[in-house]
Each structure stands twice: as structure tokens, then as C-alpha cells.
Write an enzyme that holds these catalytic residues in place. Structure first.
Site, PDB file in Angstrom:
ATOM      1  N   ASP A 262      64.065  20.717  37.044  1.00 51.58           N
ATOM      2  CA  ASP A 262      64.720  19.692  36.439  1.00 51.58           C
ATOM      3  C   ASP A 262      65.512  18.478  37.613  1.00 51.58           C
ATOM      4  O   ASP A 262      65.614  19.259  38.356  1.00 51.58           O
ATOM      5  CB  ASP A 262      65.908  20.092  35.368  1.00 51.58           C
ATOM      6  CG  ASP A 262      66.120  18.984  34.269  1.00 51.58           C
ATOM      7  OD1 ASP A 262      65.937  19.178  33.123  1.00 51.58           O
ATOM      8  OD2 ASP A 262      67.005  17.968  34.987  1.00 51.58           O
ATOM      9  N   ASP A 309      58.830  17.552  29.063  1.00 48.19           N
ATOM     10  CA  ASP A 309      59.789  17.498  28.043  1.00 48.19           C
ATOM     11  C   ASP A 309      60.768  16.378  28.242  1.00 48.19           C
ATOM     12  O   ASP A 309      61.961  16.546  28.699  1.00 48.19           O
ATOM     13  CB  ASP A 309      60.585  18.826  27.584  1.00 48.19           C
ATOM     14  CG  ASP A 309      61.266  18.956  26.395  1.00 48.19           C
ATOM     15  OD1 ASP A 309      61.399  17.845  25.491  1.00 48.19           O
ATOM     16  OD2 ASP A 309      61.809  20.055  26.022  1.00 48.19           O
ATOM     17  N   CYS A 362      61.705  14.489  21.977  1.00 51.53           N
ATOM     18  CA  CYS A 362      62.227  14.773  20.468  1.00 51.53           C
ATOM     19  C   CYS A 362      62.777  13.448  19.733  1.00 51.53           C
ATOM     20  O   CYS A 362      63.782  13.346  19.424  1.00 51.53           O
ATOM     21  CB  CYS A 362      63.649  15.782  20.591  1.00 51.53           C
ATOM     22  SG  CYS A 362      64.896  15.374  21.889  1.00 51.53           S
TER      23      CYS A 362
END
Length: 433
Positions: A262, A309, A362
Site C-alpha cells: 500500500d 482496490d 467502492c
């Protein structure tokens, strides 16, 4: 505390939010510290009231013809909790620690609640500046999707295939009313109680032993679309707390390698105890060491699968984070779009010929989903989008054909249509050579 006192306390918290413009969790924590006499059930009940108001804030204000925290609470008790005008008046008695009695204007508003002439952002309970974005994404369904995003979310779990089957987990959690999810083959669902309090899963042996993990059904579907297979080399480029890495480890049967990284190493902190509890042994966590360090630099052109993501506005998560929709500002969308383009371009560098890049958000906004994929494909002619029906078939996901996006390639999951959080996912295939 009496229910009426909880309502009064929740109005105090809402007033603090209005005055200090900060996250609801911070305001609730401070209230609890200042009122130590309140027990855990009281604090949970107050939090549930606050979040219900935030779910229905725009429509509550419209119905009550006022924008005060008190008006928001009264409107939310009507719209979100389904209380009658008489029941609400009973809580607003002015006796003891109850809020002051209803005014004549408040009684009149409760007697004739009307949303028929409200604009879509009011009827759908989302920020006004997002109205054109929702209209583009959902056309005539914008209000329906907004209202679904304003509902409470269930607790979804994913069975850890490394340790259990879904049937075993259903039996372990039968006392909580666990049911099989509609689409995700390893998904379980536990409905919330009428008061909105979440199930205390941390005390459950099935959770402590790693048989199940918390993961929304939509996120499970997005993970499964990636089709991580035993023996593959997989890069989870925006791994965060590791939910999708854990799901892919199960799909890979602990064979092959997942590299979880990340851009902000602090977001990786929760992944370590989760990996240990799940028994996932094929996940290598790589945190960046400094702003110019690429922890995946040795994986250029070597990965069968790169999962992105992507950072996004999080519009699909409002069921779980209702205060987030009121704190987001228009400038955030522009920032997220730039970050999404950057991470997609970076991700492409790690995909080997014949490999796949899976982009997930999302968010429900076209600007963060189909538009970004169109821009990426225009600049990367060696990549092509896999048709949604083909992605679903290869992943063994039945009953989701209608989830194919009408705005471009990829899959759209929404709370109104699929009873999941809002997700977008698309599989991009790199030419073999």
C-alpha cells in the site's frame, strides 16, 4: 438511560457535529468520556440514533422544514425508525432528561410529512452537489439507490476456505441467525437488530479461530472476480487492511504468492493479526520505505494478477459510514480521479503478458469507474476489458448477469439491486505478446 434521554443525548452529539464539523465517531467518543455514567448499551444506542439521523438528514430536514439537530432527530425518528407522531411526542415530553415538548410547528410537520416535491438529492438523502453524478449513474433510479444507501447494512462474513466450509460456519453461527449470502459462494449474513446495534463478533469462537472474516458480500464478489488461482504470482497494490488478500489466499489454497502493499504503510497494520488468525501463509506484506521506494519494484512484468482496490470517494459504503457522505466535498472527486489514473498506470507495469489487471472501487460514480477505464484503455492498447458476463462465468458467480454496467465495461453492484455495498469491478486482460 431512558430511551428519551438517549434521544436528548444524541441531539447533543448532533449539535457538536454541526458546530465543530468533525467525524461522528470523534463526537461520540468525546460525549462518552464526558458522560461516564452512560453504560455500553446506552452509548451504542446513542450512536445508533446519531447514525440513523445522518442516514436520513436531508429528507428529515425537508419534512420538518428546519435544519436544526433537533429537527433532524424528529424527522429521522419518523423516516428511519418508523415511529408515529404520537410515539415521538411521547419521547419529547420535557420530563426528566427527555427533550422539550414538540412545538406546534413540529406537530404540524409530523402530521403531514411530504417528500413528493423534493429534489432527488433530498428524496435520496445524498449531498446536493452529487445530484448530477447520481442522475448520470442511475438515471431514474437515483432516488431508489440513494435510499438504499441510507439504509442500515447487515453484517456480512466470508468463510475462510483454508479452515472451514460454509455449512460448518453456518452451524457454528446458527445462534446469531446466520444465513447464506445470495451471490457470494462463501458469504454469510447476519441481520442487524431493530435498534441498529451490531453483533459482537469478536467474542465468537468461529471468528477468534479464523473460520470467518468480516467482508461485505460485494467485496467478496469483487475479490472472486479476480480469479486468483493456486500457484499464481499476485500483487495486491492497495491492500490496506488486507480483506481482499485474505480472500485470494483462500482461493489460492495457500499456494503461489500474494504480495500485499500500500502507498501508506500504516494502512497495512491490521493485516498481520488477520493473516495469523486466518492461517494464510502465502501472503508477503511489503510496506514502502520512504516516499520514493517501490516495494514491488522487482515484480515489473512478472505478475499473473494485479489487483487495484483504488482510492475513491467511497459512495458505495454509505450504509456503513453514513457521516462520510456529508463530509465529502466536490474537490475530493477530482483528487480521487487523479489518484485512480496514477495507480492504474502504475499497476499496468507489473502485469505480465497474458496476465490480468483487476480494478475495483467502492464508488458508484461513473467518473471513478467506467470513465477511468476508458481513459486507461485509450492509453494502453495492449490491454482489453473482459466482458462482464465472461468474468462472472469464469468466477463461477451465478445470477449476476444483470449487474453488467450500462455505462461501459465492468460489473456494478448496488444496495438497491443486489443488497450489497456499492462496488465496481472490471477485469482488464493484457495481450499475450
Amino acid at each position: 438511560m431512558h430511551p428519551s434521554a438517549r434521544i436528548a443525548a444524541a441531539i447533543e452529539v448532533l449539535d457538536d457535529l454541526e458546530t465543530r464539523r468533525r467525524p461522528a465517531a470523534d463526537a461520540l467518543k468525546d460525549w462518552g468520556l464526558a458522560h461516564r455514567f452512560a453504560g455500553s448499551k446506552d452509548r451504542a444506542g446513542i450512536a445508533s440514533l446519531v447514525y440513523d439521523v445522518l442516514r436520513r438528514r436531508a429528507s428529515a430536514r425537508w419534512v420538518m422544514k428546519a435544519e436544526t439537530p433537533r429537527a433532524e432527530m424528529i424527522g429521522a425518528l419518523l423516516l428511519a425508525r418508523g415511529l408515529s407522531a404520537q410515539e415521538i411526542a411521547g419521547h419529547f415530553s420535557g420530563e426528566g432528561h427527555a427533550p422539550a415538548p414538540l412545538s406546534e410547528d413540529e406537530k404540524a410537520a409530523l402530521a403531514a410529512p411530504d417528500l413528493s416535491g423534493a429534489p432527488i438529492w433530498v428524496a435520496g438523502d445524498f449531498p446536493e452537489w452529487l445530484a448530477p453524478h447520481f442522475a448520470r449513474a442511475f438515471v431514474e433510479k437515483a432516488v431508489e439507490e440513494g435510499r438504499a444507501l441510507a439504509a442500515r447494512a447487515p453484517l456480512d462474513l466470508r468463510v475462510n476456505a483454508l479452515k472451514a466450509t460454509r455449512q460448518q460456519s453456518l452451524e457454528e453461527l446458527a445462534h446469531l441467525g446466520a444465513q447464506a449470502c445470495r451471490f457470494a459462494p462463501l458469504g454469510l449474513r447476519i441481520a442487524q437488530g431493530a435498534d441498529g446495534r451490531a453483533t459482537a463478533l469478536s467474542g465468537e469462537p468461529a471468528y477468534a479461530r479464523g473460520l470467518v472474516e468480516i467482508q461485505d458480500e460485494g467485496s467478496q464478489i469483487a475479490s472472486r472476480i479476480a480469479r486468483a488461482a493456486p500457484g499464481e504470482q499476485v500483487l495486491d497494490l492497495c491492500a490496506g487492511g488486507g480483506g481482499k488478500s485474505l480472500a485470494m489466499a483462500g482461493d489460492m489454497e495457500n499456494r503461489g504468492q500474494i504480495y500485499a502493499t500500500d502507498s501508506d504503510g500504516r494502512r497495512l497494520t491490521p493485516i498481520f493479526p488477520r493473516l495469523e488468525r486466518a492461517g494464510a501463509r502465502n501472503v508477503q506484506v511489503r510496506a514502502p520505505r520512504g516516499p520514493n521506494h517501490d516495494p514491488a519494484g522487482d515484480l515489473a512484468g512478472a505478475c499473473d494478477l494485479v489487483l487495484v482496490d483504488a482510492p475513491c470517494t467511497g459512495t458505495g459504503t454509505w450504509r456503513r459510514n453514513p457521516d462520510a457522505k456529508w463530509r465529502i466535498r466536490p474537490g475530493a472527486l477530482e483528487q480521487r480521479i487523479k489518484a485512480q489514473d496514477d495507480v492504474l498506470a502504475r499497476a499496468a507495469l507489473y502485469v505480465k503478458p497474458g496476465g490480468r489487471l483487476v480494478y475495483v472501487t467502492c464508488s458508484l460514480l461513473c467518473e471513478e469507474n467506467e470513465d477511468r477505464i476508458a481513459a486507461f484503455l485509450a492509453g494502453h492498447i495492449d490491454f482489453a476489458a473482459e466482458p462482464a458476463a465472461e468474468s462472472l462465468a469464469k468466477a463461477g458467480l451465478a445470477g449476476l448477469d444483470a449487474a453488467a454496467s450500462p455505462h461501459g465495461p465492468g460489473l456494478r453492484l448496488t444496495p438497491a439491486r443486489h443488497d450489497t455495498d456499492g462496488f465496481y469491478a472490471v477485469v482488464l486482460l493484457r495481450a499475450a505478446g
